[in-house]
Design a protein around this motif. Structure first.
Motif, short mmCIF file in Angstrom:
data_model
loop_
_atom_site.label_atom_id
_atom_site.label_comp_id
_atom_site.label_asym_id
_atom_site.label_seq_id
_atom_site.Cartn_x
_atom_site.Cartn_y
_atom_site.Cartn_z
N GLU A 1 -4.45 18.70 5.58
CA GLU A 1 -3.19 18.93 4.88
C GLU A 1 -2.32 17.67 4.92
OE1 GLU A 1 0.62 22.00 5.32
OE2 GLU A 1 -0.51 21.37 7.11
N GLY A 2 -1.86 17.23 3.75
CA GLY A 2 -0.92 16.12 3.69
C GLY A 2 0.47 16.59 4.09
N VAL A 3 1.13 15.88 4.99
CA VAL A 3 2.45 16.29 5.46
C VAL A 3 3.56 15.33 5.05
CG1 VAL A 3 1.56 17.65 7.38
CG2 VAL A 3 2.10 15.23 7.75
N ALA A 4 3.27 14.04 4.92
CA ALA A 4 4.30 13.07 4.58
C ALA A 4 3.67 11.86 3.94
CB ALA A 4 5.09 12.66 5.83
N ALA A 5 4.41 11.20 3.04
CA ALA A 5 3.91 10.01 2.37
C ALA A 5 5.06 9.05 2.10
CB ALA A 5 3.21 10.36 1.06
N ILE A 6 4.74 7.76 2.03
CA ILE A 6 5.73 6.74 1.74
C ILE A 6 5.10 5.68 0.84
CG2 ILE A 6 5.22 5.44 3.85
CD1 ILE A 6 8.27 4.86 4.03
N ASP A 7 5.82 5.26 -0.21
CA ASP A 7 5.26 4.27 -1.12
C ASP A 7 5.66 2.87 -0.70
OD1 ASP A 7 7.53 4.97 -3.94
OD2 ASP A 7 7.86 3.86 -2.09
N TYR B 1 0.81 -1.22 0.00
CA TYR B 1 0.00 0.00 0.00
C TYR B 1 0.84 1.27 0.00
CZ TYR B 1 -4.65 -2.04 0.78
OH TYR B 1 -5.86 -2.70 0.66
N SER B 2 0.27 2.33 -0.59
CA SER B 2 0.78 3.68 -0.38
C SER B 2 0.25 4.19 0.95
CB SER B 2 0.34 4.61 -1.50
OG SER B 2 0.87 4.19 -2.74
N SER C 1 9.99 8.17 0.36
CA SER C 1 9.19 9.13 1.10
C SER C 1 9.22 10.52 0.49
CB SER C 1 9.66 9.20 2.55
OG SER C 1 11.03 9.58 2.62
N THR C 2 8.15 11.28 0.72
CA THR C 2 8.06 12.67 0.30
C THR C 2 7.43 13.48 1.42
OG1 THR C 2 5.88 12.38 -0.76
CG2 THR C 2 7.82 12.07 -2.15
#
Length: 124
Positions: free
Chosen positions: A46-52, A32-33, A57-58
């Motif tokens: 608000e989106g603060v961080a993401a990982i694929d 999953y993302s 990560s972004t």
């Protein structure tokens, strides 16, 4: 049944650090993302961080250098390490997931499953 449960929030003073956790179950976590969002009173989410799924990560610019997202696939757990907390970080923090890649990692409409949130309050 898909479940995502956040924990680790609290009330702290500016400059402190917190580690938020998101325990997941009911889906194949490693594929999953995943992302962290926050919402302050009177403001939009608000989106603060993401990982694929590959662990890349972004971050949004406002948290870059202070926030670190990570995951442990063996424990089905997502983390957000927050350093040098500021009063403007005060918000309800949510974890979110989607079964596959996403085009915009920080857009809330990309994600299908959400946790209930954990409150972070930062005082001066």
């Amino acid at each position: 049944q898909v479940r995502m449960v956040e924990s680790g929030g609290g009330s702290v003073q500016a400059g402190a650090s917190l580690t938020l956790s998101c325990a997941a179950s009911g889906f194949t976590f490693s594929t999953y993302s995943l992302a962290w969002f926050r919402q302050s009173l009177g403001k939009e989410r608000e989106g603060v961080a993401a990982i694929d799924s590959d662990g890349r990560s972004t971050y949004t610019n406002s948290v870059k250098g202070r926030f670190t997202i990570s995951k442990d696939d063996s424990k089905d757990t997502l983390y957000l390490q927050i350093n040098s907390l500021k009063p403007e970080d005060t918000a309800m923090y949510y974890c979110a997931s989607y079964p596959g890649p996403v085009f915009n990692p920080h857009a809330e409409w990309e994600y299908r499953y959400w946790g209930q949130g954990t409150q972070v309050t930062v005082s001066s």
